[in-house]
Motif scaffolding. Sequence first.
Motif, PDB file in Angstrom:
ATOM      1  N   LEU A  64      -1.199   9.541   3.592  1.00 37.76           N
ATOM      2  CA  LEU A  64      -1.527   8.111   3.510  1.00 37.76           C
ATOM      3  C   LEU A  64      -0.272   7.246   3.613  1.00 37.76           C
ATOM      4  O   LEU A  64      -0.266   6.235   4.321  1.00 37.76           O
ATOM      5  N   ASN A  79      -2.566  17.644 -10.693  1.00 35.51           N
ATOM      6  CA  ASN A  79      -1.598  16.777 -10.014  1.00 35.51           C
ATOM      7  C   ASN A  79      -1.381  17.197  -8.566  1.00 35.51           C
ATOM      8  O   ASN A  79      -1.158  16.348  -7.695  1.00 35.51           O
ATOM      9  N   GLN A  81       3.880   1.604  -0.941  1.00 35.28           N
ATOM     10  CA  GLN A  81       4.580   1.700  -2.226  1.00 35.28           C
ATOM     11  C   GLN A  81       3.631   2.204  -3.314  1.00 35.28           C
ATOM     12  O   GLN A  81       4.018   2.981  -4.181  1.00 35.28           O
ATOM     13  N   SER A  82       2.386   1.761  -3.246  1.00 34.19           N
ATOM     14  CA  SER A  82       1.385   2.203  -4.227  1.00 34.19           C
ATOM     15  C   SER A  82       1.130   3.702  -4.108  1.00 34.19           C
ATOM     16  O   SER A  82       1.084   4.423  -5.109  1.00 34.19           O
ATOM     17  N   VAL A  83       0.947   4.158  -2.870  1.00 23.64           N
ATOM     18  CA  VAL A  83       0.693   5.589  -2.667  1.00 23.64           C
ATOM     19  C   VAL A  83       1.866   6.403  -3.216  1.00 23.64           C
ATOM     20  O   VAL A  83       1.675   7.388  -3.950  1.00 23.64           O
ATOM     21  N   GLN A 115      -3.684  18.307  -6.707  1.00 25.90           N
ATOM     22  CA  GLN A 115      -4.835  17.739  -5.997  1.00 25.90           C
ATOM     23  C   GLN A 115      -4.589  16.272  -5.632  1.00 25.90           C
ATOM     24  O   GLN A 115      -4.926  15.821  -4.536  1.00 25.90           O
ATOM     25  N   VAL A 116      -3.988  15.544  -6.564  1.00 25.31           N
ATOM     26  CA  VAL A 116      -3.649  14.142  -6.271  1.00 25.31           C
ATOM     27  C   VAL A 116      -2.670  14.071  -5.095  1.00 25.31           C
ATOM     28  O   VAL A 116      -2.867  13.319  -4.138  1.00 25.31           O
ATOM     29  N   THR A 121      -4.311  15.119  -1.793  1.00 19.12           N
ATOM     30  CA  THR A 121      -5.277  14.127  -1.287  1.00 19.12           C
ATOM     31  C   THR A 121      -4.569  12.910  -0.700  1.00 19.12           C
ATOM     32  O   THR A 121      -5.026  12.334   0.290  1.00 19.12           O
ATOM     33  N   LEU A 122      -3.467  12.527  -1.321  1.00 17.24           N
ATOM     34  CA  LEU A 122      -2.760  11.333  -0.829  1.00 17.24           C
ATOM     35  C   LEU A 122      -1.752  11.662   0.275  1.00 17.24           C
ATOM     36  O   LEU A 122      -1.201  10.752   0.892  1.00 17.24           O
ATOM     37  N   TYR A 152       0.829  -1.212   0.000  1.00 12.88           N
ATOM     38  CA  TYR A 152       0.000   0.000   0.000  1.00 12.88           C
ATOM     39  C   TYR A 152       0.863   1.262   0.000  1.00 12.88           C
ATOM     40  O   TYR A 152       0.649   2.172  -0.797  1.00 12.88           O
ATOM     41  N   ASN A 183       4.023   5.545  -5.460  1.00 15.34           N
ATOM     42  CA  ASN A 183       4.067   5.447  -6.919  1.00 15.34           C
ATOM     43  C   ASN A 183       3.124   6.473  -7.554  1.00 15.34           C
ATOM     44  O   ASN A 183       3.494   7.188  -8.496  1.00 15.34           O
ATOM     45  N   VAL A 184       1.929   6.556  -7.028  1.00 10.45           N
ATOM     46  CA  VAL A 184       0.931   7.483  -7.583  1.00 10.45           C
ATOM     47  C   VAL A 184       1.365   8.935  -7.354  1.00 10.45           C
ATOM     48  O   VAL A 184       1.276   9.778  -8.254  1.00 10.45           O
ATOM     49  N   ARG A 227       4.212   9.796  -9.738  1.00  8.13           N
ATOM     50  CA  ARG A 227       3.776  10.031 -11.119  1.00  8.13           C
ATOM     51  C   ARG A 227       3.103  11.400 -11.269  1.00  8.13           C
ATOM     52  O   ARG A 227       3.160  12.021 -12.321  1.00  8.13           O
TER      53      ARG A 227
END
Lengths: 153, 153
Positions: A74, A64, A33-35, A66-67, A70-71, A31, A37-38, A41
Motif C-alpha cells: 500500500l 503483527n 505516512q499513515s500506512v 498479518q498487519v 496486509t499493508l 496516506y 506508521n501502522v 508500530r
Amino acid sequence: MKFKHLAISAVALGVASAVFAQVKPEDEIRYRQSVMNVVGRAFGPMIGMAQGKLPYNKEVVAKNTQVIETLSGLHWNAFGPGTEKGAPTKADLKIWSEPAKFKESAEKSQQLTAKLAQTVKGGDEKAIKAAIGDLGKACKGCHDDYRLKEARS
Amino acid sequence: MKFKHLAISAVALGVASAVFAQVKPEDEIRYRQSVMNVVGRAFGPMIGMAQGKLPYNKEVVAKNTQVIETLSGLHWNAFGPGTEKGAPTKADLKIWSEPAKFKESAEKSQQLTAKLAQTVKGGDEKAIKAAIGDLGKACKGCHDDYRLKEARS
C-alpha cells in the motif's frame, strides 16, 4: 489526467483506492505516512524480539505479521507521479528521479514480507527471528536511501 | 504507570505494540489517526460501490475488506486513558467520559466488520453491498457521536 499513471500503478499492484478517484497529493502523502506508521508500530516489537530485547511472543508475532503482510504494497504504491510534494514529507526526491531503483527496493521488501509471513506459519522461532531481521534490514536500507532526516514541504 | 491500563487493554484486544512500551500520547493519537486513514481509504470505494456510484469490483472488495478486517480493533484500542490530548485530535472527550457507550460502538463495529468479511467470502453481491452499508452506518454513527468537526489541541 495527472494521476492516470498512479491509477494504473494501483491496479498493477492490486491496490484499490487510487483506481477510483484522483487522489490529491497531500492526501496521498498523508496516506503513505499513515500506512508506514501502522506498519512501524506492528514491526517495532518484532524487531525487539529478534534482537532479544523483548521476550518472544508468538501470538504477537502472528498478529503483527498479518498487519504488515496486509499493508505490504500500500505504501509503495503511494509514491506515484505528482505526489512528490503537497504536504510536509521526508520522501527524498530520488524516489521520483530513480524510479527503477526505488521499485527494486519495493519489490525486495515485499518479497521479504512474504517470506516472513511464510516463515511465521512454519513456527520455527530461530528462522522467524532471522526473517524479521532480514526485513528490518530492508526497511532500514530503504529509509537510509530515500527518507530524509527532516521533512521538506 | 499511567499506561498500565492501556497495555492491559491492548492484550485483551489481542493488539501488540502497546504491550511492550509506554506509548506517548502524541504517538498514540497519530497512530489511531493513521489506522483510521488507512481504513477509510480502503472503505471509501466500497461505499461508492454499495451506493451504485462506482462499478462493483469483487477483487477490490476482497482486498480492501482484508485491510479493514486486519486493522479492525487497532484504532479502537488506541483511545486508552492518558491519550485524551497530546496532539491535535478530533476525538470527543466523551470517549473517555462514557467509556461503556464507546466500547459498545467499538464492539458493534467489529462485529459488523467480521460479518462483512464473512459475507465477502460468500460472494453474494447484494448481501455484500448490504453488509458494506451496515458497516458504513456504524462508522458514521460513531463519527457523529465521537468525532468533533474541528481538531482540538
